[in-house]
Design a protein around this motif. Structure first.
Motif, PDB file in Angstrom:
ATOM      1  N   GLY A 115      45.523 103.501  28.840  1.00  0.00           N
ATOM      2  CA  GLY A 115      46.755 103.234  28.103  1.00  0.00           C
ATOM      3  C   GLY A 115      47.638 102.232  28.831  1.00  0.00           C
ATOM      4  N   ASP A 135      54.183 109.486  25.676  1.00  0.00           N
ATOM      5  CA  ASP A 135      53.442 110.336  26.612  1.00  0.00           C
ATOM      6  C   ASP A 135      54.253 111.620  26.777  1.00  0.00           C
ATOM      7  OD1 ASP A 135      52.267 111.416  29.255  1.00  0.00           O
ATOM      8  OD2 ASP A 135      51.048 109.653  28.899  1.00  0.00           O
ATOM      9  N   SER A 136      53.595 112.687  27.181  1.00  0.00           N
ATOM     10  CA  SER A 136      54.333 113.936  27.368  1.00  0.00           C
ATOM     11  C   SER A 136      54.984 113.950  28.757  1.00  0.00           C
ATOM     12  CB  SER A 136      53.398 115.146  27.205  1.00  0.00           C
ATOM     13  OG  SER A 136      52.219 114.941  27.954  1.00  0.00           O
ATOM     14  N   ARG A 164      54.712 109.036  33.512  1.00  0.00           N
ATOM     15  CA  ARG A 164      53.736 108.085  32.977  1.00  0.00           C
ATOM     16  C   ARG A 164      54.453 106.974  32.197  1.00  0.00           C
ATOM     17  NH1 ARG A 164      48.029 109.476  33.447  1.00  0.00           N
ATOM     18  NH2 ARG A 164      48.059 110.798  35.307  1.00  0.00           N
ATOM     19  N   GLY A 182      57.072 113.048  24.499  1.00  0.00           N
ATOM     20  CA  GLY A 182      56.863 114.149  23.559  1.00  0.00           C
ATOM     21  C   GLY A 182      55.418 114.578  23.523  1.00  0.00           C
ATOM     22  N   ASP A 183      55.179 115.661  22.795  1.00  0.00           N
ATOM     23  CA  ASP A 183      53.830 116.203  22.668  1.00  0.00           C
ATOM     24  C   ASP A 183      53.191 115.678  21.388  1.00  0.00           C
ATOM     25  OD1 ASP A 183      52.487 119.624  22.518  1.00  0.00           O
ATOM     26  OD2 ASP A 183      51.534 117.659  22.350  1.00  0.00           O
ATOM     27  N   ALA A 184      52.171 114.833  21.560  1.00  0.00           N
ATOM     28  CA  ALA A 184      51.557 114.169  20.405  1.00  0.00           C
ATOM     29  C   ALA A 184      50.754 115.125  19.514  1.00  0.00           C
ATOM     30  CB  ALA A 184      50.644 113.040  20.886  1.00  0.00           C
ATOM     31  N   ALA A 238      45.073 107.389  23.628  1.00  0.00           N
ATOM     32  CA  ALA A 238      44.461 107.174  24.956  1.00  0.00           C
ATOM     33  C   ALA A 238      44.698 108.390  25.838  1.00  0.00           C
ATOM     34  CB  ALA A 238      45.047 105.915  25.595  1.00  0.00           C
ATOM     35  N   ILE A 239      44.601 109.569  25.215  1.00  0.00           N
ATOM     36  CA  ILE A 239      44.717 110.824  25.959  1.00  0.00           C
ATOM     37  C   ILE A 239      43.324 111.106  26.501  1.00  0.00           C
ATOM     38  CG2 ILE A 239      45.016 113.317  25.719  1.00  0.00           C
ATOM     39  CD1 ILE A 239      47.051 112.650  23.442  1.00  0.00           C
ATOM     40  N   LYS A 278      41.959 115.830  27.995  1.00  0.00           N
ATOM     41  CA  LYS A 278      42.069 117.014  27.131  1.00  0.00           C
ATOM     42  C   LYS A 278      41.559 116.676  25.735  1.00  0.00           C
ATOM     43  CE  LYS A 278      46.445 118.137  29.381  1.00  0.00           C
ATOM     44  NZ  LYS A 278      47.839 117.888  28.940  1.00  0.00           N
ATOM     45  N   SER A 312      43.448 117.831  22.556  1.00  0.00           N
ATOM     46  CA  SER A 312      44.700 117.106  22.291  1.00  0.00           C
ATOM     47  C   SER A 312      44.386 115.764  21.657  1.00  0.00           C
ATOM     48  CB  SER A 312      45.480 116.874  23.584  1.00  0.00           C
ATOM     49  OG  SER A 312      45.655 118.075  24.265  1.00  0.00           O
ATOM     50  N   GLU A 325      38.173 101.312  32.830  1.00  0.00           N
ATOM     51  CA  GLU A 325      39.395 101.544  32.051  1.00  0.00           C
ATOM     52  C   GLU A 325      40.159 100.239  31.811  1.00  0.00           C
ATOM     53  OE1 GLU A 325      38.260 105.283  34.056  1.00  0.00           O
ATOM     54  OE2 GLU A 325      38.456 103.193  34.669  1.00  0.00           O
TER      55      GLU A 325
HETATM   56  N1  LIG Z   1      49.660 116.286  23.994  1.00  0.00           N
HETATM   57  C1  LIG Z   1      49.967 115.141  24.628  1.00  0.00           C
HETATM   58  N2  LIG Z   1      50.963 114.365  24.153  1.00  0.00           N
HETATM   59  C2  LIG Z   1      51.293 113.202  24.770  1.00  0.00           C
HETATM   60  N3  LIG Z   1      50.672 112.724  25.861  1.00  0.00           N
HETATM   61  C3  LIG Z   1      49.656 113.470  26.370  1.00  0.00           C
HETATM   62  C4  LIG Z   1      49.260 114.703  25.797  1.00  0.00           C
HETATM   63  N4  LIG Z   1      48.233 115.195  26.540  1.00  0.00           N
HETATM   64  C5  LIG Z   1      47.996 114.334  27.530  1.00  0.00           C
HETATM   65  N5  LIG Z   1      48.860 113.291  27.450  1.00  0.00           N
HETATM   66  C6  LIG Z   1      48.945 112.145  28.323  1.00  0.00           C
HETATM   67  O1  LIG Z   1      47.779 111.361  28.200  1.00  0.00           O
HETATM   68  C7  LIG Z   1      47.666 110.561  29.379  1.00  0.00           C
HETATM   69  C8  LIG Z   1      46.210 110.298  29.704  1.00  0.00           C
HETATM   70  O2  LIG Z   1      45.550 111.463  29.967  1.00  0.00           O
HETATM   71  P1  LIG Z   1      44.760 111.736  31.310  1.00  0.00           P
HETATM   72  O3  LIG Z   1      45.449 111.118  32.455  1.00  0.00           O
HETATM   73  O4  LIG Z   1      44.383 113.166  31.319  1.00  0.00           O
HETATM   74  O5  LIG Z   1      43.462 110.978  31.025  1.00  0.00           O
HETATM   75  P2  LIG Z   1      42.538 110.084  31.892  1.00  0.00           P
HETATM   76  O6  LIG Z   1      41.151 110.325  31.432  1.00  0.00           O
HETATM   77  O7  LIG Z   1      42.818 110.185  33.345  1.00  0.00           O
HETATM   78  O8  LIG Z   1      42.981 108.708  31.364  1.00  0.00           O
HETATM   79  P3  LIG Z   1      42.517 107.313  31.910  1.00  0.00           P
HETATM   80  O9  LIG Z   1      41.052 107.415  32.162  1.00  0.00           O
HETATM   81  O10 LIG Z   1      42.919 106.395  30.834  1.00  0.00           O
HETATM   82  O11 LIG Z   1      43.291 107.132  33.164  1.00  0.00           O
HETATM   83  C9  LIG Z   1      48.445 111.276  30.463  1.00  0.00           C
HETATM   84  O12 LIG Z   1      49.473 110.403  30.899  1.00  0.00           O
HETATM   85  C10 LIG Z   1      49.010 112.518  29.802  1.00  0.00           C
HETATM   86  O13 LIG Z   1      50.334 112.819  30.208  1.00  0.00           O
END
Ligand SMILES: Nc1ncnc2c1ncn2[C@@H]1O[C@H](COP(=O)(O)OP(=O)(O)OP(=O)(O)O)[C@@H](O)[C@H]1O
Ligand SMILES: Nc1ncnc2c1ncn2[C@@H]1O[C@H](COP(=O)(O)OP(=O)(O)OP(=O)(O)O)[C@@H](O)[C@H]1O
Lengths: 217, 217
Positions: free
Chosen positions: A13, A31-32, A36, A50-52, A72-73, A76, A79, B120
């Motif tokens: 992201g 982003d939550s 970030r 916020g929580d998407a 780009a979450i 999880k 989610s 990424e």
């Molecule tokens: N429900 C949600 N609403 C909004 N943002 C969220 C939610 N769940 C996770 N995120 C955000 O999504 C972002 C990316 O997730 P995360 O860091 O777990 O993934 P990642 O696989 O490490 O990502 P990347 O590989 O792109 O670095 C995080 O900044 C996290 O705060």
């Protein structure tokens, strides 16, 4: 100039926003986690914490106003899937979701994603060919079973000219450039003769490339 | 057929092995966790469980025998850096290391990596252009400031033929294909006239592409 929503400011992201900002696009970052959001404040038009996966929160974003919405979450998956689904249900025109396991792709596509990116797999496939093919020096996959390969000149072409070989009409290949002694030549006469040590960059349908180039992979 | 060492069987390492196996390469897989090795047992020539930051373990692998060594250890940067350095010190011919933050790239390159991949960021840059450019339909970056763009036909070309426009000689561009009503045409006569609604796939130097295509990015 496009209007883009990016949900989830992990590494993917973040770099997406960096590139979109350079292109002059209008960007909303969500982003939550505030931590970030902070690093991208200087690159986006607006941002929200916020929580998407919360339907009311998604409704408040007016997602149908964006040309493209990226989910780009990363880790999880639930989610990611819920957010993708909510975006489509609430009128998002085009949703690109990031998968983090192969199996997730079909679920995302069935539940609102118009397109899925999977950086780890896409780059692994490119790296395997780019670094490990016996004759392929570089490689780009092109949509619809076309590719571009930079390869050592096929043995069968050495000493012959482009027109003799009928590269375009008979072999159905397009030579983008020929590299001789390190220098890429983009404009070459039809009677130019291939030499040992040349490398050629070729575009064409995969079946024609496999047939006429010594691909060894 | 190449001989490849893959250290770290996360998602990137897994998909790398999958692709190399399809190409018929000889593969050795290394990971500190047996659980990571098990899913790839059917795809590799040999595998070992061990700590890649342990110099004696690295020495025991005979790394100079491999054409390419990949360090696909993701999150633990220090382990990634130490492993990369040990490989080079022990005679690895070509080391490709995976970065998980931009800043890591220079450290890896200074400490044994011949090349660095950063899935990424590389996919984020590609996605931003692929999904968000006003006129670009698809895009491939080509080494050395060349690119391939699939774009809506530039307004200035409509109603004119390839030979009129001097696409190759004057504009220094190479048209790979023209898409009309959804069908890609790869072999087209020099007197073919561009029409509204056509899309063209063009290869050339970035400066020429920016000059002659309506890129809007
Ligand atoms: N429900 C949600 N609403 C909004 N943002 C969220 C939610 N769940 C996770 N995120 C955000 O999504 C972002 C990316 O997730 P995360 O860091 O777990 O993934 P990642 O696989 O490490 O990502 P990347 O590989 O792109 O670095 C995080 O900044 C996290 O705060
Ligand atoms: N010192 C080490 N020696 C050998 N293997 C290691 C070492 N440290 C980590 N690994 C392995 O590297 C693999 C990849 O690391 P990890 O899963 O942390 O990264 P990742 O960023 O999730 O990777 P990917 O994005 O490719 O899925 C893991 O299987 C882990 O067991």
């Amino acid at each position: 100039m496009k209007s883009v929503l990016v949900i989830g400011i992990g590494r993917f992201g973040y770099h997406l926003i960096d590139q979109l900002n350079k292109a002059g696009d209008e960007i909303m970052a969500v982003d939550s986690s505030e931590e970030r959001i902070n690093p991208v404040l200087g690159m986006v038009t607006s941002s929200l914490i916020g929580d998407a996966t919360d339907e009311n929160f998604i409704k408040s974003l007016g997602v149908s106003n964006f040309d493209v919405c990226f989910v780009a979450i990363g880790d999880k998956f639930q989610s990611s899937l819920e957010t993708t689904s909510l975006l489509k249900e609430n009128g998002a025109k085009y949703v690109v979701a990031r998968a983090s396991r192969s199996v997730q792709e079909k679920f995302l596509l069935r539940n609102g994603a118009d397109s899925v990116v999977f950086p780890e797999r896409q780059l692994a496939e490119w790296s395997a060919i780019r670094y490990c093919s016996a004759t392929v020096i570089d490689y780009l996959e092109y949509p619809g079973d076309y590719s571009i390969f930079e390869v050592k000149v096929p043995k069968a072409w050495i000493g012959k000219s482009l027109v003799d070989l009928g590269i375009r009409n008979k072999l159905h290949l397009n030579i983008l450039s020929i590299r001789r002694d390190g220098n890429p030549i983009l404009e070459f006469p039809a009677d130019m003769v291939f030499m040992e040590g040349d490398t050629v960059t070729v575009f064409g349908a995969d079946k024609d490339l496999k047939k006429h180039l010594d691909l060894n992979y």
